[in-house]
Design a protein around this motif. Structure first.
Motif, PDB file in Angstrom:
ATOM      1  N   ASN A 351      -4.078   0.105 -17.096  1.00 14.84           N
ATOM      2  CA  ASN A 351      -3.084  -0.941 -16.817  1.00 14.84           C
ATOM      3  C   ASN A 351      -1.979  -0.490 -15.864  1.00 14.84           C
ATOM      4  OD1 ASN A 351      -1.679   0.737 -18.506  1.00 14.84           O
ATOM      5  ND2 ASN A 351      -1.158  -0.819 -20.042  1.00 14.84           N
ATOM      6  N   GLU A 352      -1.935   0.827 -15.566  1.00 16.58           N
ATOM      7  CA  GLU A 352      -0.945   1.307 -14.592  1.00 16.58           C
ATOM      8  C   GLU A 352      -1.565   1.550 -13.213  1.00 16.58           C
ATOM      9  OE1 GLU A 352       1.620   4.490 -15.759  1.00 16.58           O
ATOM     10  OE2 GLU A 352       1.774   3.748 -17.826  1.00 16.58           O
ATOM     11  N   VAL A 353      -2.851   1.151 -13.080  1.00 12.63           N
ATOM     12  CA  VAL A 353      -3.547   1.328 -11.797  1.00 12.63           C
ATOM     13  C   VAL A 353      -3.985  -0.019 -11.230  1.00 12.63           C
ATOM     14  CG1 VAL A 353      -5.527   2.377 -10.639  1.00 12.63           C
ATOM     15  CG2 VAL A 353      -4.315   3.657 -12.419  1.00 12.63           C
ATOM     16  N   VAL A 354      -4.794  -0.736 -12.000  1.00 19.92           N
ATOM     17  CA  VAL A 354      -5.301  -2.040 -11.543  1.00 19.92           C
ATOM     18  C   VAL A 354      -4.139  -3.026 -11.455  1.00 19.92           C
ATOM     19  CG1 VAL A 354      -6.811  -3.973 -12.114  1.00 19.92           C
ATOM     20  CG2 VAL A 354      -7.613  -1.623 -12.419  1.00 19.92           C
ATOM     21  N   ASN A 355      -4.121  -3.775 -10.352  1.00 22.12           N
ATOM     22  CA  ASN A 355      -3.076  -4.755 -10.024  1.00 22.12           C
ATOM     23  C   ASN A 355      -1.756  -4.094  -9.600  1.00 22.12           C
ATOM     24  OD1 ASN A 355      -4.805  -6.921 -10.583  1.00 22.12           O
ATOM     25  ND2 ASN A 355      -4.281  -6.827 -12.765  1.00 22.12           N
ATOM     26  N   LYS A 356      -1.815  -2.817  -9.310  1.00 24.89           N
ATOM     27  CA  LYS A 356      -0.616  -2.110  -8.840  1.00 24.89           C
ATOM     28  C   LYS A 356      -0.648  -2.035  -7.320  1.00 24.89           C
ATOM     29  CE  LYS A 356       2.126   1.920 -10.078  1.00 24.89           C
ATOM     30  NZ  LYS A 356       2.294   2.885 -11.162  1.00 24.89           N
ATOM     31  N   LYS A 357       0.509  -2.139  -6.699  1.00 29.34           N
ATOM     32  CA  LYS A 357       0.567  -2.023  -5.240  1.00 29.34           C
ATOM     33  C   LYS A 357       0.197  -0.598  -4.835  1.00 29.34           C
ATOM     34  CE  LYS A 357       3.548  -5.529  -3.290  1.00 29.34           C
ATOM     35  NZ  LYS A 357       4.663  -5.733  -2.361  1.00 29.34           N
ATOM     36  N   LYS A 389     -10.111   3.343   5.433  1.00 29.22           N
ATOM     37  CA  LYS A 389      -8.745   3.179   5.941  1.00 29.22           C
ATOM     38  C   LYS A 389      -8.161   1.853   5.453  1.00 29.22           C
ATOM     39  CE  LYS A 389      -7.886   4.385  10.239  1.00 29.22           C
ATOM     40  NZ  LYS A 389      -7.745   4.303  11.720  1.00 29.22           N
ATOM     41  N   ILE A 390      -6.930   1.916   4.948  1.00 29.55           N
ATOM     42  CA  ILE A 390      -6.214   0.712   4.501  1.00 29.55           C
ATOM     43  C   ILE A 390      -4.980   0.543   5.379  1.00 29.55           C
ATOM     44  CG2 ILE A 390      -5.060  -0.436   2.561  1.00 29.55           C
ATOM     45  CD1 ILE A 390      -7.985   0.087   1.947  1.00 29.55           C
ATOM     46  N   GLU A 391      -4.840  -0.618   6.000  1.00 28.56           N
ATOM     47  CA  GLU A 391      -3.693  -0.833   6.889  1.00 28.56           C
ATOM     48  C   GLU A 391      -2.772  -1.946   6.398  1.00 28.56           C
ATOM     49  OE1 GLU A 391      -4.846   0.224  11.278  1.00 28.56           O
ATOM     50  OE2 GLU A 391      -6.515  -0.888  10.399  1.00 28.56           O
ATOM     51  N   ASP A 392      -3.162  -2.588   5.309  1.00 22.79           N
ATOM     52  CA  ASP A 392      -2.343  -3.658   4.739  1.00 22.79           C
ATOM     53  C   ASP A 392      -1.321  -3.045   3.791  1.00 22.79           C
ATOM     54  OD1 ASP A 392      -1.217  -5.828   3.544  1.00 22.79           O
ATOM     55  OD2 ASP A 392      -3.040  -6.505   2.517  1.00 22.79           O
ATOM     56  N   GLU A 393      -0.014  -3.117   4.174  1.00 25.39           N
ATOM     57  CA  GLU A 393       0.987  -2.461   3.329  1.00 25.39           C
ATOM     58  C   GLU A 393       1.229  -3.217   2.022  1.00 25.39           C
ATOM     59  OE1 GLU A 393       5.232  -2.991   4.927  1.00 25.39           O
ATOM     60  OE2 GLU A 393       3.990  -3.046   6.727  1.00 25.39           O
ATOM     61  N   ASN A 394       0.644  -4.408   1.883  1.00 24.43           N
ATOM     62  CA  ASN A 394       0.750  -5.159   0.620  1.00 24.43           C
ATOM     63  C   ASN A 394      -0.510  -5.022  -0.238  1.00 24.43           C
ATOM     64  OD1 ASN A 394       3.367  -6.314   1.135  1.00 24.43           O
ATOM     65  ND2 ASN A 394       2.365  -7.583   2.699  1.00 24.43           N
ATOM     66  N   CYS A 395      -1.383  -4.096   0.164  1.00 24.35           N
ATOM     67  CA  CYS A 395      -2.646  -3.895  -0.571  1.00 24.35           C
ATOM     68  C   CYS A 395      -2.378  -3.634  -2.054  1.00 24.35           C
ATOM     69  CB  CYS A 395      -3.400  -2.717   0.047  1.00 24.35           C
ATOM     70  SG  CYS A 395      -4.849  -2.212  -0.893  1.00 24.35           S
ATOM     71  N   VAL A 396      -3.193  -4.275  -2.891  1.00 20.79           N
ATOM     72  CA  VAL A 396      -3.099  -4.100  -4.346  1.00 20.79           C
ATOM     73  C   VAL A 396      -4.410  -3.486  -4.836  1.00 20.79           C
ATOM     74  CG1 VAL A 396      -2.942  -5.330  -6.563  1.00 20.79           C
ATOM     75  CG2 VAL A 396      -1.470  -6.005  -4.645  1.00 20.79           C
ATOM     76  N   ILE A 397      -4.325  -2.513  -5.730  1.00 22.29           N
ATOM     77  CA  ILE A 397      -5.528  -1.885  -6.293  1.00 22.29           C
ATOM     78  C   ILE A 397      -6.186  -2.859  -7.271  1.00 22.29           C
ATOM     79  CG2 ILE A 397      -6.408   0.024  -7.707  1.00 22.29           C
ATOM     80  CD1 ILE A 397      -5.451   0.901  -4.949  1.00 22.29           C
ATOM     81  N   VAL A 398      -7.483  -3.092  -7.049  1.00 22.12           N
ATOM     82  CA  VAL A 398      -8.238  -3.981  -7.940  1.00 22.12           C
ATOM     83  C   VAL A 398      -9.366  -3.176  -8.604  1.00 22.12           C
ATOM     84  CG1 VAL A 398      -7.698  -6.053  -6.603  1.00 22.12           C
ATOM     85  CG2 VAL A 398      -9.743  -4.715  -6.022  1.00 22.12           C
ATOM     86  N   GLN A 399     -10.016  -3.830  -9.557  1.00 17.50           N
ATOM     87  CA  GLN A 399     -11.075  -3.157 -10.322  1.00 17.50           C
ATOM     88  C   GLN A 399     -12.170  -2.607  -9.406  1.00 17.50           C
ATOM     89  OE1 GLN A 399     -10.896  -3.093 -13.872  1.00 17.50           O
ATOM     90  NE2 GLN A 399     -12.532  -1.576 -13.757  1.00 17.50           N
TER      91      GLN A 399
END
Length: 425
Positions: A351-357, A389-399
């Motif tokens: 719960n501290e990883v998924v849905n976290k920025k 590579k991730i370039e979206d600074e609003n990326c959220v970690i999903v399952q």
């Protein structure tokens, strides 16, 4: 070139010799010693120069004697220190001695037919002294003038903190070490860093006074970078020789990142590479078509092999290839688990990883110092999740980011990696 002193001089290994007679002395097999105080449970990259010195002497048929400072480690050497060291308790020192012995056993050749290494603990002879006996028998042979003239003493006496009598006495202990080894083991040369000159000459002078004979000192330059900083430190701390404290992968990566201005010096001082090959790399680095970091990769492989063995090199190269940002290698849980001991890891509940920025996660696991820095690196294309590579600074970690629902590989830039282990809440 058959003389060890000539070889070490060519490699830039010698700062000072107490006498040119050492060349003649080393035409025949001798015993040479170097001391290692147990200030930590592993030696670090800076200490590797001293071990290499012993190893080079051994290659020329001379017996290396490594002294672990079970006694001197209780006092603390003031050389090169601006303030007094914290005194360690006996249990910590004992633990540290075990770690240092392992470092020495990895690099020195214990199967040598004629010059098998000798490892000793100076507590074994100091424990037999009473304070009064040491003052009467050894202390009376030291004169305050030369003791106060030592560079390590003068520097500290001029400092705000000054110097305790305990630290001031250190040179008498190291001086006695040399006398004891001269008498009991026939050791005639002491090897040490340039900051040890005062302690070494305390020993040669003591031997002269007691026996009327000559013993010798050889010092090497301290390992510093081209910018003047000491080698063996990174942002995360010391570059340890023990794989329990620093993985072969991280050790290798530190060396791959060495500046061009330093790589040739490290080849000379920290490897057994032939000088002809080293000069070839030096020449290539000046050529227009030189591929950057070619010399560093050769250096990193060579030193990693020396410290961690062939298996350590294989692991370091495998991890480097598997976790390279943008790599096409298919990451799976088994691969990551097999490599996990070779890179930093961090554990968090689901719960501290998924849905976290992503920016929050990067700061949480220590890959970025702040959210602002994390966003800046994201915008510049320097952040990777599972090699992508991730370039979206609003990326959220999903399952879906979780490999086998339990692992994520994060990378900040090409060098700094973190394996995040995700546990059930």
């Amino acid at each position: 070139m058959t003389n060890i002193i000539d070889v070490l001089q060519e490699r830039g290994f010698i700062e000072a010799l107490s006498s040119d007679e050492i060349r003649l002395l080393t035409q025949q097999p001798v015993k040479v010693y170097c001391g290692f105080d147990p200030t930590a449970d592993s030696l670090h990259l800076g200490n590797l120069v001293a071990i290499m010195g012993l190893a080079w002497f051994q290659r020329f048929g001379h017996t290396p004697v490594a002294i672990m400072g079970g006694a001197t480690g209780m006092i603390g050497d003031p050389s090169g220190k601006a303030a007094e060291r914290q005194l360690l308790d006996e249990q910590t020192i004992e633990q540290n001695l075990k770690g240092i012995r392992k470092n020495l056993e990895t690099i020195l050749d214990f199967n040598h037919s004629t010059a098998k290494p000798i490892i000793l603990n100076n507590f074994d002879w100091f424990k037999n002294f009473s304070y009064i006996q040491f003052l009467r028998d050894i202390g009376k042979l030291f004169r305050l003038g030369p003791m106060l003239a030592k560079e390590s003493v003068k520097t500290r006496l001029q400092s705000e903190e000054g110097m305790s009598y305990t630290e001031f006495s250190y040179q008498t202990l190291q001086g006695y070490d040399f006398l004891h080894l001269f008498e009991k083991f026939g050791v005639t040369i002491q090897l040490g860093g340039s900051d040890q000159w005062g302690n070494i000459t305390a020993g040669t002078e003591l031997i002269r006074k007691v026996h009327g004979q000559t013993a010798y000192g050889v010092t090497f330059p301290l390992l510093t970078r081209s910018d003047g900083q000491k080698f063996g430190k990174s942002e995360k701390g010391a570059i340890w020789l023990s794989s329990e404290k620093l993985s072969p992968y991280e050790f290798y990566q530190y060396l791959v990142r060495v500046a061009d201005a330093d790589v040739i010096k490290l080849m000379r001082m920290l490897t057994f590479m032939d000088m002809a090959e080293i000069r070839l790399y030096e020449k290539r680095m000046q050529e227009a078509d030189y591929v950057p970091h070619t010399a560093q990769k050769r250096l990193a492989e060579e030193i990693t092999r020396l410290v961690h063995g062939e298996k350590g090199v294989e692991t370091a190269l495998k991890v480097t290839a598997e976790v390279a940002p943008g790599s096409q290698a298919k990451l799976d849980a088994d691969t990551l688990e097999s490599l996990s001991s070779s890179m930093p890891s961090y554990e968090l509940p689901l719960n501290e990883v998924v849905n976290k920025k992503l920016v929050d996660l990067l700061v949480e696991v220590g890959l970025q110092p702040s959210k602002g820095e994390a966003r800046r690196l994201l915008r510049n294309g320097g952040i990777y999740v599972n090699n992508e590579k991730i370039e979206d600074e609003n990326c959220v970690i999903v399952q879906d980011h979780l490999i086998s629902n339990r692992l994520i590989l994060l990378a900040a830039g090409k060098k700094n990696k973190m394996l995040v282990r995700v546990r059930e809440n």
